[in-house]
Design an enzyme around this catalytic site. Structure first.
Site, mmCIF file in Angstrom:
data_model
loop_
_atom_site.group_PDB
_atom_site.id
_atom_site.type_symbol
_atom_site.label_atom_id
_atom_site.label_comp_id
_atom_site.label_asym_id
_atom_site.label_seq_id
_atom_site.Cartn_x
_atom_site.Cartn_y
_atom_site.Cartn_z
ATOM 1 N N ASP A 192 -0.674 -2.988 -1.077
ATOM 2 C CA ASP A 192 0.774 -2.521 -1.315
ATOM 3 C C ASP A 192 0.821 -2.137 -2.939
ATOM 4 O OD1 ASP A 192 1.504 -2.141 1.610
ATOM 5 O OD2 ASP A 192 2.473 -3.818 2.406
ATOM 6 N N HIS A 208 5.493 2.667 2.245
ATOM 7 C CA HIS A 208 5.507 1.450 2.901
ATOM 8 C C HIS A 208 7.152 0.895 2.700
ATOM 9 C CE1 HIS A 208 5.163 -2.832 3.278
ATOM 10 N NE2 HIS A 208 5.861 -3.239 2.154
ATOM 11 N N MET A 237 -2.007 1.084 10.355
ATOM 12 C CA MET A 237 -2.104 0.041 10.418
ATOM 13 C C MET A 237 -3.652 -0.988 10.351
ATOM 14 S SD MET A 237 0.821 -0.714 9.940
ATOM 15 C CE MET A 237 1.655 -2.057 10.386
#
Length: 312
Positions: free
Chosen positions: A147, A111, A92
Site C-alpha cells: 500500500d 485502497h 487480496m
C-alpha cells in the site's frame, strides 16, 4: 482516436471496482479497454460478471505455490492478452518483487483509506477506532512495499455518527467506483509523458542482475555494478525534442542496420553514436518487448564476465 490502453484487471472477490472500470471503458471517449480479468480464486464472483460481459477471464489458485512462481503464471496470462496496464481491484494477494518490477509504472491499486493512513486490512475498523471525522479511498502506483507508491488520486468520505465498519465500507465503495475509472483514464492517457516512460524503462533496466541507476551526462543512466553504463534515458537532451532510450549495441554496423530498418524509431545519438550506441524513440507506442530484449543485450555487453555468463 489514439489506440486504447489494454487493461488487465485482477480480482479476488465480487469485482465491484472491476465492474466500475468495465462499464466506464464502454463510454465513447474512454482511453482504455478491459481485455482480461484474472483472479487467484477460481470461485471469485466477479469472474462470472466478466464472462457475462464477454470479457476473457482466467483463474489460478495460488495454494501450494511460491509467490514468484504463481506471479509468473499471472504475468504470462496478462501478456498473452496483450495487456499494457494492470488495475488491481480487490486483489487480496501480496505481489512478488519480480512481478512488481516487471510491471513497474503500469500497475495501479485501489485502497479503502486515505493513504498513508491505515495500510493493510481492516481499514474501516481502524478509522472508527481512531475517531477520525473522514476517510476515503486512494489510487496509487504499485511498488514492492504494501500500500505504498505514488498517489494518483483520492476521494474523501465523511464518517457519520453511528457508523459501523460495514456501513462505512458501503459509502467508501461508492467513492471507489467514481474515482478508479477517472484516475485510470488519466493515467493511461499520460503514457507518453516523460515521467511515465522513465518509470517503465527503470522497471525493465533495474530488473537486470546487479543493475543500478545514477545521473550521468545530465540524464538517468543505468549501469552494471562493477561494470559500465548500458543505457541512458534521454528527454530533450541537447534540445533535440526527443524522448528516447540510448542503448549500447555491438557496434556501428548494428546501429546502422537498426536505423536503416526503421528510421522513425532508431537514430544515431549525438556524442554516443560513434561509440556504438543507438537511440530508440519512446513516444508513439514503442515495442516494449523489443526494448526489454535490447536492454538485456546491452547489459550483457557492459557486464563483467562473471555476471554476463549468468542466465536471467
Amino acid at each position: 482516436m489514439p489506440e486504447k490502453a489494454r487493461v488487465g484487471v485482477l480480482i479476488s472477490g465480487r469485482g465491484g471496482n472491476m465492474a466500475a472500470l468495465l462499464y466506464a471503458s464502454r463510454l465513447y471517449d474512454c482511453p482504455y479497454e478491459i481485455v482480461v480479468v484474472g483472479s487467484n480464486d477460481p470461485d471469485a464472483a466477479g469472474l462470472q460478471l466478466a464472462k457475462a460481459e464477454a470479457i476473457p477471464t482466467f483463474a489460478h489458485s495460488h495454494r501450494g505455490m511460491k509467490r514468484a512462481e504463481f506471479d509468473a503464471i499471472i504475468t504470462r496470462e496478462l501478456e498473452k492478452a496483450g495487456v499494457t496496464h494492470i488495475a488491481l481491484a480487490g486483489y487480496m494477494r501480496l505481489l512478488s518483487a519480480e512481478f512488481v518490477n516487471h510491471w513497474q509504472g503500469r500497475c495501479l491499486n485501489i485502497h479503502p483509506s486515505l493513504l498513508p493512513k491505515h495500510k493493510g486490512l481492516h481499514t474501516h475498523a481502524a478509522v472508527l477506532a481512531a475517531g477520525e471525522a473522514e476517510t476515503g479511498c486512494t489510487i496509487h502506483i504499485v511498488t514492492p512495499e504494501l500500500d505504498d507508491g505514488p498517489i494518483l488520486g483520492q476521494a474523501r468520505v465523511k464518517v457519520l455518527p453511528g457508523d459501523t465498519p460495514d456501513s462505512l465500507a458501503v459509502r467508501v465503495s461508492y467513492a471507489e467506483h467514481q474515482l478508479y475509472p477517472r484516475v485510470l483514464a488519466d493515467f493511461v492517457s499520460a503514457a507518453d509523458r516523460p515521467d511515465a516512460l522513465l518509470e517503465r524503462v527503470r522497471g525493465l533496466a533495474l530488473n537486470l542482475p546487479a543493475a543500478a541507476e545514477k545521473l550521468s551526462h545530465g540524464s538517468p543512466g543505468f549501469y552494471v555494478e562493477g561494470g559500465k553504463f548500458f543505457a541512458y534515458f534521454s528527454d530533450n537532451h541537447h534540445g533535440d525534442g526527443i524522448t528516447a532510450l540510448l542503448l549500447k549495441v555491438s557496434g556501428l554496423d548494428e546501429a546502422a542496420m537498426l536505423i536503416e530498418q526503421d528510421p522513425d524509431r532508431f537514430f544515431r545519438p549525438k556524442y554516443f553514436g560513434p561509440a556504438g550506441w543507438v537511440g530508440v524513440v519512446l513516444t508513439d507506442g514503442p515495442d516494449w518487448a523489443m526494448i526489454e530484449t535490447m536492454l538485456g543485450a546491452a547489459w550483457r555487453l557492459c557486464a563483467p564476465r562473471r555476471l554476463a555468463m549468468l542466465p536471467y
